[in-house]
Design a protein around this motif. Structure first.
Motif, PDB file in Angstrom:
ATOM      1  N   VAL A 194     -11.802  -1.405  -5.570  1.00  0.00           N
ATOM      2  CA  VAL A 194     -11.134  -2.655  -5.206  1.00  0.00           C
ATOM      3  C   VAL A 194      -9.940  -2.891  -6.125  1.00  0.00           C
ATOM      4  O   VAL A 194     -10.078  -2.871  -7.353  1.00  0.00           O
ATOM      5  CB  VAL A 194     -12.104  -3.861  -5.292  1.00  0.00           C
ATOM      6  CG1 VAL A 194     -11.349  -5.169  -5.059  1.00  0.00           C
ATOM      7  CG2 VAL A 194     -13.222  -3.702  -4.276  1.00  0.00           C
ATOM      8  N   ALA A 195      -8.781  -3.114  -5.533  1.00  0.00           N
ATOM      9  CA  ALA A 195      -7.575  -3.388  -6.307  1.00  0.00           C
ATOM     10  C   ALA A 195      -7.718  -4.721  -7.034  1.00  0.00           C
ATOM     11  O   ALA A 195      -8.287  -5.678  -6.500  1.00  0.00           O
ATOM     12  CB  ALA A 195      -6.360  -3.414  -5.392  1.00  0.00           C
ATOM     13  N   VAL A 196      -7.179  -4.773  -8.249  1.00  0.00           N
ATOM     14  CA  VAL A 196      -7.299  -5.971  -9.080  1.00  0.00           C
ATOM     15  C   VAL A 196      -5.916  -6.464  -9.484  1.00  0.00           C
ATOM     16  O   VAL A 196      -5.069  -5.675  -9.925  1.00  0.00           O
ATOM     17  CB  VAL A 196      -8.129  -5.683 -10.353  1.00  0.00           C
ATOM     18  CG1 VAL A 196      -8.156  -6.906 -11.266  1.00  0.00           C
ATOM     19  CG2 VAL A 196      -9.540  -5.249  -9.986  1.00  0.00           C
ATOM     20  N   ALA A 197      -5.706  -7.761  -9.346  1.00  0.00           N
ATOM     21  CA  ALA A 197      -4.492  -8.399  -9.843  1.00  0.00           C
ATOM     22  C   ALA A 197      -4.813  -9.048 -11.191  1.00  0.00           C
ATOM     23  O   ALA A 197      -5.737  -9.840 -11.294  1.00  0.00           O
ATOM     24  CB  ALA A 197      -4.000  -9.457  -8.861  1.00  0.00           C
ATOM     25  N   ALA A 198      -4.067  -8.690 -12.213  1.00  0.00           N
ATOM     26  CA  ALA A 198      -4.306  -9.255 -13.537  1.00  0.00           C
ATOM     27  C   ALA A 198      -3.766 -10.674 -13.640  1.00  0.00           C
ATOM     28  O   ALA A 198      -4.248 -11.468 -14.457  1.00  0.00           O
ATOM     29  CB  ALA A 198      -3.671  -8.380 -14.613  1.00  0.00           C
ATOM     30  N   HIS A 199      -2.794 -11.018 -12.816  1.00  0.00           N
ATOM     31  CA  HIS A 199      -2.160 -12.344 -12.812  1.00  0.00           C
ATOM     32  C   HIS A 199      -1.930 -12.728 -11.356  1.00  0.00           C
ATOM     33  O   HIS A 199      -1.643 -11.867 -10.515  1.00  0.00           O
ATOM     34  CB  HIS A 199      -0.831 -12.299 -13.575  1.00  0.00           C
ATOM     35  CG  HIS A 199      -0.164 -13.628 -13.715  1.00  0.00           C
ATOM     36  ND1 HIS A 199       0.633 -14.163 -12.727  1.00  0.00           N
ATOM     37  CD2 HIS A 199      -0.188 -14.543 -14.721  1.00  0.00           C
ATOM     38  CE1 HIS A 199       1.087 -15.349 -13.124  1.00  0.00           C
ATOM     39  NE2 HIS A 199       0.603 -15.595 -14.328  1.00  0.00           N
ATOM     40  N   PRO A 200      -2.036 -14.016 -11.020  1.00  0.00           N
ATOM     41  CA  PRO A 200      -1.863 -14.407  -9.616  1.00  0.00           C
ATOM     42  C   PRO A 200      -0.589 -13.898  -8.950  1.00  0.00           C
ATOM     43  O   PRO A 200      -0.625 -13.491  -7.780  1.00  0.00           O
ATOM     44  CB  PRO A 200      -1.886 -15.941  -9.689  1.00  0.00           C
ATOM     45  CG  PRO A 200      -2.789 -16.239 -10.835  1.00  0.00           C
ATOM     46  CD  PRO A 200      -2.487 -15.160 -11.847  1.00  0.00           C
ATOM     47  N   LEU A 201       0.523 -13.894  -9.662  1.00  0.00           N
ATOM     48  CA  LEU A 201       1.770 -13.490  -9.019  1.00  0.00           C
ATOM     49  C   LEU A 201       1.814 -11.999  -8.686  1.00  0.00           C
ATOM     50  O   LEU A 201       2.636 -11.572  -7.871  1.00  0.00           O
ATOM     51  CB  LEU A 201       2.967 -13.887  -9.887  1.00  0.00           C
ATOM     52  CG  LEU A 201       3.187 -15.413  -9.994  1.00  0.00           C
ATOM     53  CD1 LEU A 201       4.392 -15.718 -10.862  1.00  0.00           C
ATOM     54  CD2 LEU A 201       3.347 -16.040  -8.607  1.00  0.00           C
ATOM     55  N   GLU A 202       0.913 -11.211  -9.272  1.00  0.00           N
ATOM     56  CA  GLU A 202       0.829  -9.803  -8.898  1.00  0.00           C
ATOM     57  C   GLU A 202       0.342  -9.636  -7.461  1.00  0.00           C
ATOM     58  O   GLU A 202       0.570  -8.604  -6.834  1.00  0.00           O
ATOM     59  CB  GLU A 202      -0.110  -9.054  -9.834  1.00  0.00           C
ATOM     60  CG  GLU A 202       0.425  -8.865 -11.247  1.00  0.00           C
ATOM     61  CD  GLU A 202      -0.501  -8.035 -12.115  1.00  0.00           C
ATOM     62  OE1 GLU A 202      -1.406  -7.385 -11.574  1.00  0.00           O
ATOM     63  OE2 GLU A 202      -0.311  -8.052 -13.346  1.00  0.00           O
ATOM     64  N   VAL A 203      -0.310 -10.664  -6.945  1.00  0.00           N
ATOM     65  CA  VAL A 203      -0.830 -10.596  -5.573  1.00  0.00           C
ATOM     66  C   VAL A 203       0.307 -10.396  -4.573  1.00  0.00           C
ATOM     67  O   VAL A 203       0.138  -9.697  -3.571  1.00  0.00           O
ATOM     68  CB  VAL A 203      -1.615 -11.881  -5.244  1.00  0.00           C
ATOM     69  CG1 VAL A 203      -1.946 -11.963  -3.749  1.00  0.00           C
ATOM     70  CG2 VAL A 203      -2.902 -11.937  -6.071  1.00  0.00           C
TER      71      VAL A 203
END
Length: 210
Positions: A194-203
């Motif tokens: 599962v891909a993970v975003a470290a910060h919301p804006l990476e989404v």
């Protein structure tokens, strides 16, 4: 990924940091019914049981009714102003809302979701809100994810479900959607593949809108 046209979010630990307020409201409510819980972690550990009525039934030792949840909602509303969105969440939602349909599915009750999203000003971003008390089977079952995408008039395969816990990721997969891990969340658990975003804006980049 630009063909994806909808995003459904988890709430606690994904949009908002409710790591203190929600357990505190549970503990206060349980005390009113003669049950003492010593730590917030005891409440948090029971989140996978399902909706608030399931948690209260567990701690009280019998099936409880809506009056207990109403007391919980009252206590939660008194403390809701202590809850804040995670840094970057509002900016993410501002960027997403003009481009994709946004929904929410949380294991919390619908009433609790409206209280917390209302207090943080996030409620208007979401075309549909589904609570854990509106489905038969809690995460990792797909019920809530399916219901949220149905409310958006979308097939889950055409969207993402963003959450911080492993049961969020599994619920998304079971529904046929694409999960994204909210790596900033206070309950974040990584899941293989599962891909993970470290910060919301990476989404934004991960959903093809960056």
């Amino acid at each position: 990924m630009t063909a994806k046209t909808g995003i459904v979010f988890d709430m606690d630990g994904t949009l908002i940091d409710s790591s203190a307020v929600v357990p505190d409201a549970f503990i206060k409510t349980l005390a009113q019914y003669g049950v003492t819980v010593e730590t917030r972690q005891e409440i948090i550990d029971c989140y996978p049981l399902g909706s608030p009525i399931d948690l209260f039934s567990h701690f009280i030792g019998r099936r409880v009714y809506v009056s207990v949840v109403e007391a919980y909602h009252h206590n939660l509303s008194q403390e809701a102003n202590r809850v804040q969105p995670y840094a970057g969440i509002r900016e993410l939602l501002d960027a997403l809302q003009p481009q994709v349909k946004l929904g929410l599915f949380t294991g919390a009750s619908h009433g609790a979701a409206e209280i917390l999203l209302g207090a943080t000003g996030l409620l208007p971003y979401f075309a549909v809100v589904v609570g854990g008390d509106e489905i038969e089977h809690p995460k990792p079952a797909p019920d809530g994810v399916l219901k949220a995408f149905e409310g958006l008039s979308l097939d889950p395969k055409d969207g993402f479900y963003i959450g911080d816990a492993d049961h969020d990721m599994h619920a998304a997969k079971h529904a046929g959607g694409t999960p994204i891990g909210a790596g900033w969340g206070h309950l974040f658990t990584a899941v293989d593949g599962v891909a993970v975003a470290a910060h919301p804006l990476e989404v934004l980049g991960m959903v093809g809108l960056g």
